[in-house]
Design an enzyme around this catalytic site. Structure first.
Site, PDB file in Angstrom:
ATOM      1  CD  GLU A   6     -27.507  19.979  -8.315  1.00 22.74           C
ATOM      2  OE1 GLU A   6     -27.996  20.740  -7.453  1.00 22.74           O
ATOM      3  OE2 GLU A   6     -28.160  19.560  -9.282  1.00 22.74           O
TER       4      GLU A   6
ATOM      5  CD  GLU B  17     -29.703  20.738 -12.917  1.00 25.50           C
ATOM      6  OE1 GLU B  17     -29.360  19.584 -12.595  1.00 25.50           O
ATOM      7  OE2 GLU B  17     -28.908  21.587 -13.319  1.00 25.50           O
TER       8      GLU B  17
HETATM    9  N1  3HC Z   1     -27.874   8.864  -6.444  1.00 24.55           N
HETATM   10  C1  3HC Z   1     -27.644   7.603  -6.058  1.00 24.55           C
HETATM   11  N2  3HC Z   1     -28.087   7.076  -4.906  1.00 24.55           N
HETATM   12  C2  3HC Z   1     -28.803   7.887  -4.132  1.00 24.55           C
HETATM   13  C3  3HC Z   1     -29.080   9.216  -4.453  1.00 24.55           C
HETATM   14  C4  3HC Z   1     -28.594   9.710  -5.685  1.00 24.55           C
HETATM   15  N3  3HC Z   1     -28.841  10.952  -6.103  1.00 24.55           N
HETATM   16  N4  3HC Z   1     -29.804   9.771  -3.472  1.00 24.55           N
HETATM   17  C5  3HC Z   1     -29.976   8.801  -2.548  1.00 24.55           C
HETATM   18  N5  3HC Z   1     -29.364   7.676  -2.938  1.00 24.55           N
HETATM   19  C6  3HC Z   1     -29.348   6.385  -2.253  1.00 24.55           C
HETATM   20  C7  3HC Z   1     -28.691   6.478  -0.881  1.00 24.55           C
HETATM   21  O1  3HC Z   1     -27.306   6.297  -0.981  1.00 24.55           O
HETATM   22  C8  3HC Z   1     -29.377   5.355  -0.158  1.00 24.55           C
HETATM   23  O2  3HC Z   1     -28.768   4.154  -0.577  1.00 24.55           O
HETATM   24  P1  3HC Z   1     -28.608   2.927   0.447  1.00 24.55           P
HETATM   25  O3  3HC Z   1     -29.995   2.572   0.878  1.00 24.55           O
HETATM   26  O4  3HC Z   1     -27.916   1.886  -0.354  1.00 24.55           O
HETATM   27  O5  3HC Z   1     -27.778   3.459   1.574  1.00 24.55           O
HETATM   28  C9  3HC Z   1     -30.785   5.358  -0.731  1.00 24.55           C
HETATM   29  O6  3HC Z   1     -30.687   6.048  -1.978  1.00 24.55           O
HETATM   30  C10 3HC Z   1     -31.797   6.083   0.133  1.00 24.55           C
HETATM   31  O7  3HC Z   1     -31.271   7.372   0.444  1.00 24.55           O
HETATM   32  P2  3HC Z   1     -31.482   8.027   1.883  1.00 24.55           P
HETATM   33  O8  3HC Z   1     -31.222   7.015   2.935  1.00 24.55           O
HETATM   34  O9  3HC Z   1     -30.702   9.279   1.876  1.00 24.55           O
HETATM   35  O10 3HC Z   1     -33.055   8.303   1.836  1.00 24.55           O
HETATM   36  P3  3HC Z   1     -33.855   9.506   2.492  1.00 24.55           P
HETATM   37  O11 3HC Z   1     -35.264   9.228   2.200  1.00 24.55           O
HETATM   38  O12 3HC Z   1     -33.406   9.724   3.887  1.00 24.55           O
HETATM   39  O13 3HC Z   1     -33.408  10.807   1.669  1.00 24.55           O
HETATM   40  C11 3HC Z   1     -32.973  12.116  -0.290  1.00 24.55           C
HETATM   41  C12 3HC Z   1     -33.745  10.927   0.335  1.00 24.55           C
HETATM   42  C13 3HC Z   1     -33.439  13.433   0.353  1.00 24.55           C
HETATM   43  C14 3HC Z   1     -33.262  12.133  -1.752  1.00 24.55           C
HETATM   44  C15 3HC Z   1     -31.459  11.957  -0.016  1.00 24.55           C
HETATM   45  O14 3HC Z   1     -31.080  10.644  -0.379  1.00 24.55           O
HETATM   46  C16 3HC Z   1     -30.608  12.908  -0.775  1.00 24.55           C
HETATM   47  O15 3HC Z   1     -30.423  14.020  -0.350  1.00 24.55           O
HETATM   48  N6  3HC Z   1     -30.029  12.452  -1.908  1.00 24.55           N
HETATM   49  C17 3HC Z   1     -29.104  13.238  -2.672  1.00 24.55           C
HETATM   50  C18 3HC Z   1     -29.816  14.298  -3.482  1.00 24.55           C
HETATM   51  C19 3HC Z   1     -28.816  15.074  -4.303  1.00 24.55           C
HETATM   52  O16 3HC Z   1     -27.787  15.504  -3.820  1.00 24.55           O
HETATM   53  N7  3HC Z   1     -29.129  15.272  -5.592  1.00 24.55           N
HETATM   54  C20 3HC Z   1     -28.251  15.972  -6.455  1.00 24.55           C
HETATM   55  C21 3HC Z   1     -27.349  14.992  -7.129  1.00 24.55           C
HETATM   56  S1  3HC Z   1     -26.117  15.779  -8.128  1.00 24.55           S
HETATM   57  C22 3HC Z   1     -26.941  16.225  -9.528  1.00 24.55           C
HETATM   58  O17 3HC Z   1     -28.136  16.041  -9.638  1.00 24.55           O
HETATM   59  C23 3HC Z   1     -26.091  16.795 -10.615  1.00 24.55           C
HETATM   60  C24 3HC Z   1     -26.906  17.449 -11.677  1.00 24.55           C
HETATM   61  O18 3HC Z   1     -27.015  18.826 -11.420  1.00 24.55           O
HETATM   62  C25 3HC Z   1     -26.264  17.261 -12.992  1.00 24.55           C
END
Ligand code: 3HC
Ligand code: NAI
Length: 697
Positions: A125, A105
């Protein structure tokens, strides 16, 4: 600007560089730093363009999920993005790694977008029970073809760089791997060409044809299986098409806030963190996993062939042993076929398949060929005698330090390990069928299994792109032990009066991918039959034992594979049709046992099913078979089709209240006091007013 964001200005180009490891989540500090960096850049009269770039492995991966549920703090992401979009000079998002959720975004708020190869773009999301709440639903359909935008938002699946370019999401794929340098070079070209800011919010919105909208609504509702966020996403996209941009943003915000307050998003966020916490094991923290490159597989039936394919697709070398040449040839054919399917689905190039089969895979009938293996996974018949024989022989031929694993579904791993001179190297690796597709891997830890063998099981799961759960030794480990218990509740309901079809309907209505009877037919009813026979001698003689499932097996009705089970599968397409003959068999048993059938409504079916599941799960945690309640949730979500948007059985129990589950159990106890006994852990937590989540530390 804080210490997470830094600003440089070189020859008119300002670079706002964010560094918030590990994934550059847009926490409050990052948002504030980004805003301050942008303002400082724009306040400098020498700035002709601004590049937003993130250090580390990725562009922004979205909002900081850990902040959800806390009081939101300004600057809010939608406002920050509007400020970026309003900038008077071109703003360029320079991306690498992932640009997800709020991260994408931010990029949509920028005026131009460049990315290096391998970047993934997505709005995931919906998989957290939310919708893109910072303008994503309003800006994406202004940039993307409307149907693609709607699908990307409702499905949450990311797109790769080339697709992003052809769909118009990005302007350029950089020729190097240095996203920042690519962004700066692009900025220079824009300045040289006298380009102005290009604001996505000012573009007209692409429209969906009514027929397209209808088709997407239908497919979204079907895939949602009762979840509400996917349809709310579509609602927001429709707002983009019908309302002016500013009004659309307001509508998006309102829908986002409703979802943020929902049980569904709490459940999905729980599932997200649980899947990351499940790999944190006290015993494996200070050890290194053993290197695994060469894998042996014993048995090339349903599971062995799937396990071999899973390993091959992850770049491992596989030697598969069968009983004789004919069985080995059959196993090789199924492996070849499954790799062929991967080619058909675009997961593998045809040439890669050939290369894998030529260089990385071989079959044998001779265990001596396992001598160089780092890990051997046994997947022979579910018979203790056969498994003991296999492990005795593996012990003789495998090199010291090799891990010897069993894929047994139920059997005692310690008894298997005792056949070897190296029980510290013996572990359970319980895959789920089909093994190259299902995400769950139970890593079963025996009494003497070494911590680095456990760590190796978890490292292997990661390599195979699976989620591993640590399980202790008991009949069925975590998942199958709980499954056996709730299956009894399901059979009990049918004996009491519910039809199997009504049970399946009620539970798919609850969100399960398939009802338990349809699942039984798919897996093969003979599996449960063999297991019931194995456990017959331990059965309480006073227990009310439903016989109809055994009766079906005696009639050769093993489910889909024999064309009949609880359902009939006769129409070629494999569609399931209820069978009156099954109802007659059940009715005859009720009559013989003197049971007057009574009606059990949908709500009651779900209460019984969930009470049985949660009760046994509480025993599994109480007995130390699962480390924490979250381990149970991850198991049921990834191996048993439990609806993800309900967070898993333990999370669900917390949501409806442990008192409620206990009340249900005591109500059912009056009907069947042997089966319905509350688990001590459940009673204790309820008495202390605590939740299962309180044990998830
Ligand atoms: N917020 C906070 N912590 C996050 C995070 C996030 N968005 N994404 C990942 N983390 C943390 C994980 O919990 C993990 O923490 P830990 O080491 O303490 O367990 C660490 O970061 C590493 O994450 P992964 O082990 O998942 O790392 P990968 O490299 O395997 O994957 C990733 C990376 C593809 C970015 C995956 O973490 C992921 O899918 N994250 C979520 C992405 C997501 O859903 N984003 C949308 C959020 S909602 C939003 O943006 C609302 C907006 O529209 C207003
Ligand atoms: P299967 O019957 O399809 O395959 C077993 C294979 O092992 C056969 O091809 C047989 O020829 C081979 N075999 C038997 N003895 C052997 C020996 N001594 N040496 C080499 N090969 C030998 O069985 P399936 O379904 O693959 O199950 C295998 C194991 O996986 C069992 O322990 C089962 O409980 C477990 N499992 C099965 C699941 C399923 O859904 N089918 C799911 C998870 C685990």
């Amino acid at each position: 600007m804080g210490n997470l964001v830094n600003l440089t200005l070189d020859d008119g180009i300002a670079v706002v560089r964010v560094d918030n490891p590990p994934v550059n989540a847009l926490s409050h500090a990052v948002r504030a730093g980004l805003r301050d960096g942008l303002r400082a850049a724009l306040n400098n009269p020498q700035t002709s363009a601004v590049v937003i770039f993130c250090a580390g492995r990725s562009f922004f991966s979205g909002a900081d999920i850990r902040e959800f549920g806390q009081r939101p703090q300004a600057p809010f992401l939608p406002d920050l993005i509007s400020e970026i979009e309003a900038a008077p000079v071109p703003v360029i998002a320079a991306m690498h790694g992932n640009a997800l959720g709020g991260g994408l975004e931010v990029a949509l708020g920028a005026h131009y977008r460049v990315a290096v190869k391998g970047t993934r773009f997505g709005l995931p999301e919906v998989s957290l029970g939310l919708l893109p709440g910072a303008g994503g639903t309003q800006r994406l359909p202004r940039l993307f073809p409307a149907a693609d935008a709607a699908r990307l938002i409702t499905g949450g699946k990311p797109v790769e760089t080339h697709a992003a370019l052809s769909l118009g999401l990005i302007d350029r794929i950089g020729s190097s791997n240095d996203a920042c340098a690519e962004g700066v070079a692009f900025a220079r070209e824009l300045i040289a060409a006298g380009k102005e800011p290009r604001r996505v919010g000012s573009l007209p919105c692409n429209q969906l044809e009514p027929a397209e909208l209808e088709a997407i609504t239908a497919e979204t509702a079907k895939a949602a299986r009762g979840a509400t966020a996917p349809l709310a996403c579509l609602e927001a996209v429709k707002a983009a098409m019908t309302l002016p941009f500013g009004e659309g943003l307001k509508k998006e915000r309102a829908l986002f806030q409703d979802l943020m307050a929902s049980d569904e998003s709490k459940a999905l966020i729980h599932a997200f963190f649980a899947e990351r916490q499940v790999g944190k094991l006290p015993e494996a923290e200070s050890v290194e996993p053993r290197a695994i490159r060469r894998v042996g597989v014993v048995g090339g039936g349903t599971m062995g062939a799937g396990i071999a394919v899973s390993a091959l697709l992850s770049g491992l070398d596989v030697t598969l042993a069968e009983r004789d040449e004919a069985a080995a040839a059959k196993a090789a054919a199924s492996v070849g076929q499954m790799l062929g399917n991967a080619v058909d689905r675009g997961k593998l190039a045809g040439t890669q398949r050939e290369a894998i089969l030529a260089a990385s895979f071989r079959t044998t009938t001779c265990f001596e060929d396992f001598a160089p293996a780092d890990l051997v996974i046994e997947a022979v018949f579910e018979s203790m005698d056969v498994k003991k024989d296999v492990f005795t022989r593996l012990d003789q031929v495998c090199r010291p330090g090799a891990i010897l694993a069993s894929n047994t579904s139920y059997l005692d791993l310690n008894a298997i390990a005792a056949m070897t001179s190296r029980p510290q190297d013996v572990i359970g690796l319980h895959f789920f069928s089909p093994a190259h597709v299902m995400r769950l891997l139970e890593v079963v830890v025996g009494a003497e299994t070494a911590p680095d063998a456990v760590a190796s099981g978890f490292a292997l799961a990661k390599r195979l792109k699976k989620v591993a759960v640590r399980a202790g030794v008991c009949d069925g480990f975590i998942g199958n032990r709980i499954l056996s218990h709730y299956s009894k509740a399901v059979y009990g309901m049918v004996l009491a009066g519910a039809s199997p079809y009504a049970v399946d309907r009620a539970l798919t209505g609850f969100g399960l991918a398939m009802g338990p009877f349809a699942v039984g037919d798919l897996a093969g009813l003979d599996i449960g039959w063999a297991n019931r026979k194995r456990l017959a001698r331990y059965r309480d003689p006073h227990e009310l034992y439903p016989e109809f499932a055994d009766r079906l097996c005696e009639l050769g009705r093993f489910g889909r594979k024999s064309g009949r089970g609880f359902y009939i599968y006769e129409d070629g397409a494999g569609r399931a049709r209820p069978d009156p003959e099954v109802e007659e068999i059940i009715a005859a048993e009720r009559a013989a046992k003197g049971i007057t059938p009574r009606s059990i409504g949908e709500k009651d079916i779900i209460s019984r099913y969930m009470a049985a599941m949660v009760n046994e799960a509480a025993r599994v945690v109480g007995d130390g078979i699962a480390l924490r309640p979250l381990d149970v949730d991850v198991t049921l979500l990834n191996g048993y089709g439990f609806p993800r948007w309900r967070g898993g059985p333990m999370h669900y129990a917390d949501t409806i209240g442990l008192d409620q589950i206990l009340q249900d159990i005591s109500r059912f106890h009056e009907e069947d006091p042997i089966f319905w006994q509350p688990a001590p852990l459940l009673e204790r937590l309820a008495a202390e007013g605590r939740t299962f989540a309180s044990l998830n530390t």
